[in-house]
Structures are given as C-alpha cells and as structure tokens.
Design a protein around this motif. Sequence first.
Motif, mmCIF file in Angstrom:
data_model
loop_
_atom_site.group_PDB
_atom_site.id
_atom_site.type_symbol
_atom_site.label_atom_id
_atom_site.label_comp_id
_atom_site.label_asym_id
_atom_site.label_seq_id
_atom_site.Cartn_x
_atom_site.Cartn_y
_atom_site.Cartn_z
ATOM 1 N N GLY A 297 0.820 -1.206 0.000
ATOM 2 C CA GLY A 297 0.000 0.000 0.000
ATOM 3 C C GLY A 297 0.852 1.255 0.000
ATOM 4 N N LYS B 37 2.652 -4.263 15.343
ATOM 5 C CA LYS B 37 1.953 -3.080 14.815
ATOM 6 C C LYS B 37 2.297 -2.892 13.341
ATOM 7 C CE LYS B 37 1.153 0.117 18.496
ATOM 8 N NZ LYS B 37 2.138 0.721 19.399
ATOM 9 N N PHE C 219 2.297 -0.660 10.217
ATOM 10 C CA PHE C 219 2.126 0.657 9.602
ATOM 11 C C PHE C 219 2.268 0.512 8.097
ATOM 12 C CE2 PHE C 219 3.445 1.825 13.865
ATOM 13 C CZ PHE C 219 2.593 2.877 14.154
ATOM 14 N N ARG C 220 1.370 1.162 7.381
ATOM 15 C CA ARG C 220 1.521 1.175 5.920
ATOM 16 C C ARG C 220 2.762 1.998 5.590
ATOM 17 N NH1 ARG C 220 -0.259 4.248 1.293
ATOM 18 N NH2 ARG C 220 -0.479 6.007 2.714
ATOM 19 N N HIS D 269 5.016 4.553 3.734
ATOM 20 C CA HIS D 269 4.631 5.681 2.875
ATOM 21 C C HIS D 269 5.806 6.633 2.694
ATOM 22 C CE1 HIS D 269 3.610 6.547 7.070
ATOM 23 N NE2 HIS D 269 3.897 7.805 6.810
ATOM 24 N N GLU E 275 -0.477 9.830 6.672
ATOM 25 C CA GLU E 275 -0.749 8.540 7.316
ATOM 26 C C GLU E 275 -0.810 8.750 8.818
ATOM 27 O OE1 GLU E 275 -0.960 5.992 5.146
ATOM 28 O OE2 GLU E 275 -1.784 4.765 6.760
ATOM 29 N N PRO F 119 -1.310 2.913 12.986
ATOM 30 C CA PRO F 119 -1.162 1.614 12.328
ATOM 31 C C PRO F 119 -2.461 1.188 11.673
ATOM 32 C CG PRO F 119 -1.327 1.337 14.686
ATOM 33 C CD PRO F 119 -1.343 2.808 14.439
ATOM 34 N N VAL F 120 -2.324 0.403 10.629
ATOM 35 C CA VAL F 120 -3.525 -0.060 9.946
ATOM 36 C C VAL F 120 -4.018 -1.382 10.522
ATOM 37 C CG1 VAL F 120 -3.214 1.141 7.776
ATOM 38 C CG2 VAL F 120 -2.078 -1.056 8.132
ATOM 39 N N SER F 121 -3.108 -2.167 11.139
ATOM 40 C CA SER F 121 -3.574 -3.406 11.761
ATOM 41 C C SER F 121 -2.576 -3.839 12.833
ATOM 42 C CB SER F 121 -3.742 -4.510 10.715
ATOM 43 O OG SER F 121 -2.485 -4.862 10.188
#
Lengths: 380, 640
Positions: free
Chosen positions: B414, B477, B479-480, B482, B498, B501-503
């Motif tokens: 991503g 954690k 993080f995408r 970027h 951003e 964290p995304v997930s």
Amino acid sequence: MGEWRINPWQSLKTVLRPLDPVLLLILVALMVYAVVLMVSASSDRIESQLIHMALALALMWVVACIPSQRLLSLALPLYLVGVALLVAVLLFGEVSKGAQRWLNIGVTRIQPSELMKIAMPLMLAWFFQKREGHIGWREFIVASALFAAPVALIVKQPDLGTSLLVAAAGLYVIFFAGLSWKLILPALVAGIVAISAVAMFGDTLCQPDFAWPGLRDYQKQRVCTLLDPTRDPLNKGFHIIQSTIAIGSGGVDGKGWMQGTQTHLSFLPERHTDFIFAVLAEEFGLIGALLLLLMYFALLARGAYIAAIAPTLGTRLLAGAVTMIFFTYVFVNMGMVSGILPVVGVPLPFISYGGTALVTLCLGVGILMSIRHGKLALKR
Amino acid sequence: MSAYGPAGEKNQRYGYRLLAACAFMLAGFIVLVMRLYVLQVERHAYYSTRAEDNRIALLPIVPHRGSISDRNGAVLARNYVAYTLEITPSRTELELEETIKQLATFIEIEPKDKRRFYKLLAESRKFESVPIRTRLSDDEVARFIAERYRFPGVEVQARLFRDYPQGTTASHIVGYIGRINDRDVEQIEKRQATGNYRNTEHIGKSGVEAFYEDALHGTTGIEEVEVNVRGRAVRRLSSVPAVVGSSLELTIDIELQKVAEAAFGARRGALAALDPATGEVLALVSTPTFDPNLFVDGISSHEWKKLNDSPDHPLLNRAIYSAYPPGSTFKPFMAMAALNSGKRVLGQAIYDPGYFDLGGHRFMDDKVGGHGMVDLHRSLVVSCNTYYYMLAHDLGIDSIAAFMAKLGLGSRTGLDLPGEAEGVLPSPEWKRRRFSNPAAQRWQGGDTISVGIGQGYNAYTPIQMATALSVLVNKGKFFRPHVARYVVDSHGQRREVEQGPVSQVALKPEHVAAVKRGMEDVNKVGTGARAFAGAPYTSGGKTGTAQVYSLRGRGYAGRTNERLRDHSWFIAYAPADEPKIVLAVLVENGGFGAVSAAPIARQVMDFHLSGQRANQPAAEDEEASEAEDDDPDADEHGGE
C-alpha cells in the motif's frame, strides 16, 4: 436679369433653383446617417468621406444645373469614351485582387466601368428619344447591341457587381421604352428557374470540378457560399455568417451606438464599405434599419414622381432607370449583407465609405434634379 | 401630361411600366423588411448567443504545480519560468516547414528540436500550440519580438518548467512529469477531471509525481475575456483564480538517500529503509537510477532508447517492483511463525544431521555433517537450513502462508507509489492459479520444505521485506509504508498522509524478543558481524542469498558470469532496543549477503543513527573479503 447690376439674392436663387429641396433633404439625411455610422465603423475615415461628400454634392449641383436635353446630348460622346476606356482597361489595365478594373492615366487611377453606370442609361435614353415614334424591333436590336458591348467588357474584367449594375441600368431603360412583355416574361421566368435550380442542386453544382459556363471560379464560389455559408466558415462564408450574426444580434432596438460587439471586435468584415448595413443593424436594430429603409423609400418615391412628370421620352426613361438603379443598389447590398443574395461588390448607396460610388450616385441624383428643374422651367 | 409629351397611348403605356417598376421596388422592400424581421426579431435570441460566443472566450488559468521536498525541506521538485517559442499550426500562414526554416534564420533550432516538435505535433490536440524551442535566452526573445509580425501563429510564451535539482538521486521516488498523451487523456476522462486539465500540458508520469497528481496539480481557474476576431483577449470580464497545487513533504531524508545510493556504487540493487514506529520510508533506493530532468521537455528518442534498452533497466523501481526469493532472510519470519503457532517453544532444540529427509529425498544443509543440536536462537545465528526444513514440514504450507500474509508478504504494502508488485507468497491455492498444467498445479511436499528456507517459489520485494521486519520489531503493529508525510495546500494547511497503524498482528513480546536476540547475535557473531564490527549502536540483522541461475539465469545467457551469481540480501534494524530504522537491502548478483548487502546496510545505519558518512564505497574491499568468505572453516556462514 440681363442688368448690369447683380442682385445677389436673385442670383443665389437662380443658382439654387435646380436643387430639388426634397431630394436634397433626403440626401442630407442619408449623409448624416452615414457619418454617424462611420464614427462607429471606422472613425479615422470620416474626414476623407466628408471630402467625398462635398465633392459629390458639388458635382450633383453642376449636373442639376445642366438642362436635361443637354445632358442627353452628351450621351453619345460619354458612351463612346466609356467603351474606349473599357477596351483600354482590357488591354493595359492594372490587376488588383484578381480583377483588371483600374486604368492608370498618369495622374490617378480610374475605373471606367463606374462611368458606364451613368453613360449606359444616358445613351439608351438618348437613342430611344432619337427614334421616338419609330420604336420597333429594329430599335430594340440596336439597343441590345449598345447594351451588350460594355456589359461584356465589364464581365470580362471580371467585375460581377458593376456589370450587374450596368446591365440593370441598360435593361431598365429598355424596359421603360416598352420592350414587349412577351420577351420580358420568359426572361424573368428563365432567371427564376436558373436561380431555383442553383438553390436546389447547389451541392452538385458546387463540386470543385464542376465548371460553370461564363463565370469565373470566384464568382461560382460566391454563389455556392451563399447557398451554404458553413461550407467554408473561415473564409468566404465567414462574411455572410458574421454579418447575419451582427444583424440578428442587434434585435429590435440594437446594442447602441458604438456598442456593437461584432463591429468593434472586428468580426464584421468590410464594415466601413460593403457591410456597413450590418453595423447599422447591430447598433441601431430593426428600428434603425427601418429608418434607413424609410429614407430610401422617400428617395425612390421622389424619383418615381420625377419619372412620372418628366417632360420628354428621353428624360422619362432616364429618370425611371436612375430610380431603379438606386433601388438595385439598396436591394442588392442589403440582400447580400443579410444573406439572401451572393456577395457581390455593391455598396450601400450614400452610406458606404468610398468616393467613386458616392460620386456616381450623386450624379444620378443630379440628373433627377435636372429633369425636375426642366419640367418646372417648362411650366413657368 | 403636357402637350410636349408623346401620343397619349404611348404615355399611358409608360405609366403602366412605371407602376410595374414601383410594384417591383415595393416587393423588394417587403422582402428586405421580412428578412430583417426574421433575423432581428424571430431569430434574435439565436444570433445574440452566437454574437456572445464570438465575443467571449473562457480561458483556463493553469495552476502552478506543487513542489516536492524531503523531510528536512530539501527541494526535490520545483518550478521555474522559462520562455518557449511555440507554433500553433492552425494559425500559421506559411507551411510549417517554411515557418521553421525562417525562424531558424535568427533563432537557433537544432535538428533535435525539430524532431521533438514533430513528435509533439503528432501527439497534440487540434489548435494547440507546440513548442519548437524551449528555454530561449533573453536575446533570442528580443530577436523574435522584433520579427514577430512576420509570423502569425508563432508566439513566445512564459512557461513553467519542472526542475529536479537532485538529479538522479531519489528519481524513482520523486518520479517525473511529461506531456499529456492519449492514454493520460483517457485516464483524465475516467476521473472526470477533463475540465481541471484544460490547458494543462504536463502530468505526473511516475513516482510521487504520478501518485499525488491530484494534489500536486491544483485547481484550474477560469478567466472570462472578450476576444476579437483574431482570438486575442481585449478585455477581462471576470475570473476565478486558479488554486495552486499542494506541495508535498516526503518522508525521505535526501542525505540518507544519497548515502544509500552511493553505497551501491555501480551495482544493481535496491534498498528500503523504514522508520518502524511510523512506517515512514527514510530511503528507497533502486540502482541504477536516471535523471528525471530528461523527461521534462519530452525525452529525445536517443535518450529514451538508452534508458529503455539498457540491460540494467534503470527505469525499473526494483525496491517496489522486483520480487526476489528472500533466501535466509525469510528465517526470522519462519521462526516467528513457529513460536506464534506453538510448534516450537523457547528452549526446544532439534538435532541437525546435515540433511532433512522427506519421502526419500534429501534436503541438504550447507554445512556438511550438520550443526548438531540447534535451538531457535542458534538456527538464526548459524542460519541452519535443516532446522527450517523440519519447521516448514511441521507447520505446513497453509499455516506458513497465513502467517506471512499477516506480515504483508505477498501482497502490496500500500506504499504511495505507483507500480508496486505483489510478489509471490506461495500456497497450494497460489500454485493452482499460477499453473495451468494439472501436474504442475499440485502442491508437492517438497515445495513446502523449500519455502521454509526462503527458496522455491516465494519472492518478495525489498519494500515488503522491510515492512515485514518493521511489523516484527514493532511487536505486531503494522504501519503502511509511505513516502509522503504531509500534503501542504495553498493556504499552508498541512495534512498528514498517514496516521496510526492499519492493523495489529498478534505477536507475543517474548517471542519477538527471542527472534530479535537471534538477529542481534547475527550482527555480533554471525554473518553480519564483520559488516557491523565496531558499530556505535546495537543492531539486528539477517543475511540471505537468492538463487538466480535456475530461475532466471537463462535470460542472461551469453552475458558475463556475473549475471548468474546469486542475489544478495540483508535485512536489519537498529538500535536493537528501540529500532529507529529498519531496512532491507538487495544487491543483484551480489553473491553472499554478508559480503555485498550487509556493508551497505551498515553505511546507511551509520549515517542515520550517528550522522557518519563512509569514506569509501561499501563495495571497495569486495574482492578481498570474497576470498575470505570462501574459507570452508567459516562455520558461522552456514547457509548464510
């Protein structure tokens, strides 16, 4: 008169008498209108146009002072000089814009075809008057020859607008002289058929490899452009499209003096000469256009009146023809600017910028005045 | 009439003719009045519109493109004004060729300018002006202005040009802009942005220039002007100003990027360096690089050929597009999967006889005779293959694939750059889709065993490896990653790209700590030790080797032997306790990871953590160290 002492008031009256006050009033009104329009269309040309007007009025006055019979007697020499000059143009003329119209006579350049607009009706009227009482088919054949020679020479230059006006002038005289309806009607019908044929089959006739007999390519293009202005919207069709937009967008009361967008943003071509009517219609609207038509109507009515009261056959033929020529100018110019006739170089009479046409037209008015003056003199 | 007139009958006939003529004239007047009525009353509205259309032109005001800077404000992309000489072919009077010939008499026009002109002309839309010369000198502008009347349809325009002051540095991240072509127009139409691109000539073609095109471009304004028949504006009626494109602040540290690129020297490869706490990309290298400035005026076909036909593929962004088998760098993730699944517990050891036997087929360890008793920690430090053969067998491919997917392997991270590849996370499911032949479609037991040591089908991009390691050291954690940090709009409003964290992958801290300990010892006593000797910070790492010859070696047949060498991997983080940088380094055909990839990581970390610059390229002592690595006694090198 004849007295040694000169009464200034009396002599002024004598000198002014030939001027028809009605025609003069109409003429002045038209010229005022012309100046108003010129301010908007091309203000830097006003001065020279005023000079043209003064010159034209002066010549008109001179002509008005010449008795009409005397004018008629000038017909033959004028006609002969005119034809000679046309031949000279053909042989030595200067080419400008694809046509050979001008003759350089050292001092200035002259356009002999313009002279023919006066000389032609004068010549034919003189001729018919000469043969008065004996007018038969022989006379009409001679008249046709007198008519055909200069027209052919002008067509050859080529100058469609002028040859049209010269031909019309001649034909009007012949018509008034009493050419049989049997001949006129078939010619009229043939003309109408030819025009409708062109209108209906324009697409085929306008193919580039389809040559029209007797017409130059640019003349054919003009007719074709009229039939379908969008055919060539950026060149020849542009004039017609932009002038109809100018007229149409003017509406009833116009955009106001100096407010015409088509005029002032240069969308209108030839806006001070042949297309000046579009300036008028854009800025003064239908009201302004009708006002102009009213002036012309008065002019023509006065002309027709003078033709009706003219004392001799020659002057009657001449007055009728001159009146009809005025009408032809008006109709052809307004017709082409409003998109119902092809673009031929015919100016709006007394309004368009340019000295030559103005002088010719004023000479015509002078002739009318002279005829009226002659009639008044007879009465007295 | 009077006695002087002719006979009465004749006179009467003339009277009729005169009446007929009057009727004719009257008819003419009626026709004219009717025509005027039609035009001025009936069709007035239509002609008014036509007149307004004639008069008014809507001129788009193209916004200035936003600039791009690195995390410290160093400019990566900016605009400057220069004069161009442009021809609008539909408005010239002379033939194009003749126009150019005459212009060339007083303005220098080279054959390459003409070639570019005709190329652009073929691509341009109707009535567009096309540049014949760019960057005119003041002198040339003055000379043209003097001759301008002779050249209708030719104009000098002040145009904004894009400039990439860093040249080849970070070119894969920044990308470049180019003239809008037909494919771009299609894309613009799909985005329904045609209006906003009126008169815009350039568009982002790659890198963040393309990814953040919308923000960088800005909003086109409109000026309503009155024009004359020549289309020249004579009066401004109203205008909506353009909104300048937002500028971008990247996460990249351009100095770090320079250090990283320099560390590669002439070698092909890629590097992805992340801040694990945020997912910010600190450096993203793909070598060789290219100069984006070449694309700004339209690249010449010669230059394009050079870039496109080069066997080194400089335009390719290896860091995000090229997937390589991870080799032994896969082992920390396998170890994590083992602990997470409970198939291995801390302190448990296996015996390595030097091979693993599956249905009569022997998978060999690199060390003849094996490593003996090996626990999870030692399996990482000595990179014991047998340990991972067994582990893969015990976990099974489905469980491996499921765990690796959570770390982001085998799918796009991503990242905010165009053209990211998915890589390959092999599974029975994947194999079925990948192959059409039923025999090839079936997942073999041996496939699982190869996957265990990072060979076989699996292949990941450097950015994926760096991301997966970030997740690991971050205790799950995700993080995408970027490259853009802030989008700064025309009012100076900063928008963070951003946040958070995304997930969250469920990882136990003690398991993470165990794997990290193994990786830290790799850098202390294992394959990373030499590269990290004397480092003023603690670090963890893992070397790896991706086999080339069997997979894509054929493509390089006929080239030098160098192209058949294995790819060299190194993944690392530092400092050990609270990592500030995580990176994945790949050197194509670099051989052992310890030799070529690890020293690059050391230089990058040195600069990032202590501001030190290396005095020499990392590869300088390559020849000498390679001989050393061939030493069979170098026990700790194991399978890398």
